[in-house]
Design an enzyme around this catalytic site. Structure first.
Site, PDB file in Angstrom:
ATOM      1  N   CYS A  74       0.836  -1.210   0.000  1.00 26.38           N
ATOM      2  CA  CYS A  74       0.000   0.000   0.000  1.00 26.38           C
ATOM      3  C   CYS A  74       0.863   1.250   0.000  1.00 26.38           C
ATOM      4  O   CYS A  74       1.886   1.311   0.675  1.00 26.38           O
ATOM      5  CB  CYS A  74      -0.905   0.021   1.231  1.00 26.38           C
ATOM      6  SG  CYS A  74      -2.321  -1.035   1.071  1.00 26.38           S
ATOM      7  N   HIS A  75       0.413   2.237  -0.735  1.00 28.43           N
ATOM      8  CA  HIS A  75       1.099   3.528  -0.769  1.00 28.43           C
ATOM      9  C   HIS A  75       0.675   4.355   0.436  1.00 28.43           C
ATOM     10  O   HIS A  75      -0.500   4.352   0.802  1.00 28.43           O
ATOM     11  CB  HIS A  75       0.721   4.299  -2.041  1.00 28.43           C
ATOM     12  CG  HIS A  75       1.177   3.630  -3.288  1.00 28.43           C
ATOM     13  ND1 HIS A  75       0.444   2.635  -3.902  1.00 28.43           N
ATOM     14  CD2 HIS A  75       2.286   3.808  -4.029  1.00 28.43           C
ATOM     15  CE1 HIS A  75       1.093   2.240  -4.976  1.00 28.43           C
ATOM     16  NE2 HIS A  75       2.211   2.924  -5.086  1.00 28.43           N
ATOM     17  N   MET A 109      -8.175   0.059   0.734  1.00 30.46           N
ATOM     18  CA  MET A 109      -7.457  -0.643   1.797  1.00 30.46           C
ATOM     19  C   MET A 109      -7.527   0.120   3.117  1.00 30.46           C
ATOM     20  O   MET A 109      -7.595  -0.481   4.187  1.00 30.46           O
ATOM     21  CB  MET A 109      -6.007  -0.908   1.399  1.00 30.46           C
ATOM     22  CG  MET A 109      -5.855  -1.889   0.254  1.00 30.46           C
ATOM     23  SD  MET A 109      -6.744  -3.459   0.496  1.00 30.46           S
ATOM     24  CE  MET A 109      -5.978  -4.059   1.982  1.00 30.46           C
ATOM     25  N   GLU A 110      -7.540   1.434   3.056  1.00 31.64           N
ATOM     26  CA  GLU A 110      -7.648   2.239   4.269  1.00 31.64           C
ATOM     27  C   GLU A 110      -9.025   2.043   4.917  1.00 31.64           C
ATOM     28  O   GLU A 110      -9.125   1.911   6.143  1.00 31.64           O
ATOM     29  CB  GLU A 110      -7.391   3.712   3.953  1.00 31.64           C
ATOM     30  CG  GLU A 110      -5.942   4.035   3.671  1.00 31.64           C
ATOM     31  CD  GLU A 110      -5.389   3.512   2.342  1.00 31.64           C
ATOM     32  OE1 GLU A 110      -4.156   3.515   2.174  1.00 31.64           O
ATOM     33  OE2 GLU A 110      -6.178   3.101   1.462  1.00 31.64           O
ATOM     34  N   ASP A 124     -11.568  -6.756  21.603  1.00 32.65           N
ATOM     35  CA  ASP A 124     -10.629  -6.546  22.708  1.00 32.65           C
ATOM     36  C   ASP A 124     -11.325  -5.953  23.932  1.00 32.65           C
ATOM     37  O   ASP A 124     -11.044  -6.356  25.060  1.00 32.65           O
ATOM     38  CB  ASP A 124      -9.492  -5.632  22.260  1.00 32.65           C
ATOM     39  CG  ASP A 124      -8.495  -5.379  23.375  1.00 32.65           C
ATOM     40  OD1 ASP A 124      -7.984  -6.366  23.944  1.00 32.65           O
ATOM     41  OD2 ASP A 124      -8.236  -4.204  23.689  1.00 32.65           O
TER      42      ASP A 124
END
Length: 156
Positions: A74-75, A109-110, A124
């Site tokens: 990824c950039h 992707m972000e 969590d």
């Protein structure tokens, strides 16, 4: 169907050279579902670690900004907007992220990283109550901008 872009001529994984591309406004939205028992859902407001949904929102925003540190090809992107929403619905928590930039490569992707980390944060924050929590349906919902244009889940 297009060919995979993250390989060089010899078949080795490589980062795509996007230097010749023109910047466009790009957005992406992703979603996930965290399946929680009724007991865990009822206990959410009294969580001693804090509000799990608010912590998940912050974690998702932080994750979107760190995607290039986590996904090797990824950039790094200058994001102009990250929104993470987490809401209680029947059977769990629905998480939805929207990410935007004006740049030479997309923000799918972000958005997916943000929604994944937000879902893991809900896990969590609630795992002390139940280890059988399930994270489901991490998926891209929409994207716009760039050479491939618009995508909307369900419109193939």
């Amino acid at each position: 169907m297009s060919e995979l872009s993250h390989f060089d001529d010899s078949g080795r994984a490589s980062m795509v050279d996007v230097s010749a591309k023109q910047p466009t406004h790009r957005t992406a939205t992703a979603s996930a579902f965290v399946e929680l028992s009724a007991a865990v859902l009822a206990a959410l407001p009294a969580n001693p670690k804090g509000n799990p949904l608010e912590v998940a929102r912050f974690a998702g925003i932080q994750a979107a900004k760190r995607t290039a540190d986590l996904i090797p090809m990824c950039h790094p992107l200058a994001l102009t907007h990250v929104d993470v929403q987490a809401e209680i619905i029947a059977g769990g928590v629905r998480i939805r992220t929207t990410v935007a930039t004006t740049g030479v490569t997309g923000v799918e992707m972000e958005a997916l990283t943000a929604v994944s980390i937000a879902a893991l944060t809900v896990y969590d924050m609630t795992k002390a109550l139940d280890k059988s929590i399930v994270i489901r349906n991490i998926q891209l919902e929409t994207k716009s901008g760039g050479k491939s244009g618009k995508f909307k889940r369900g419109n193939r």
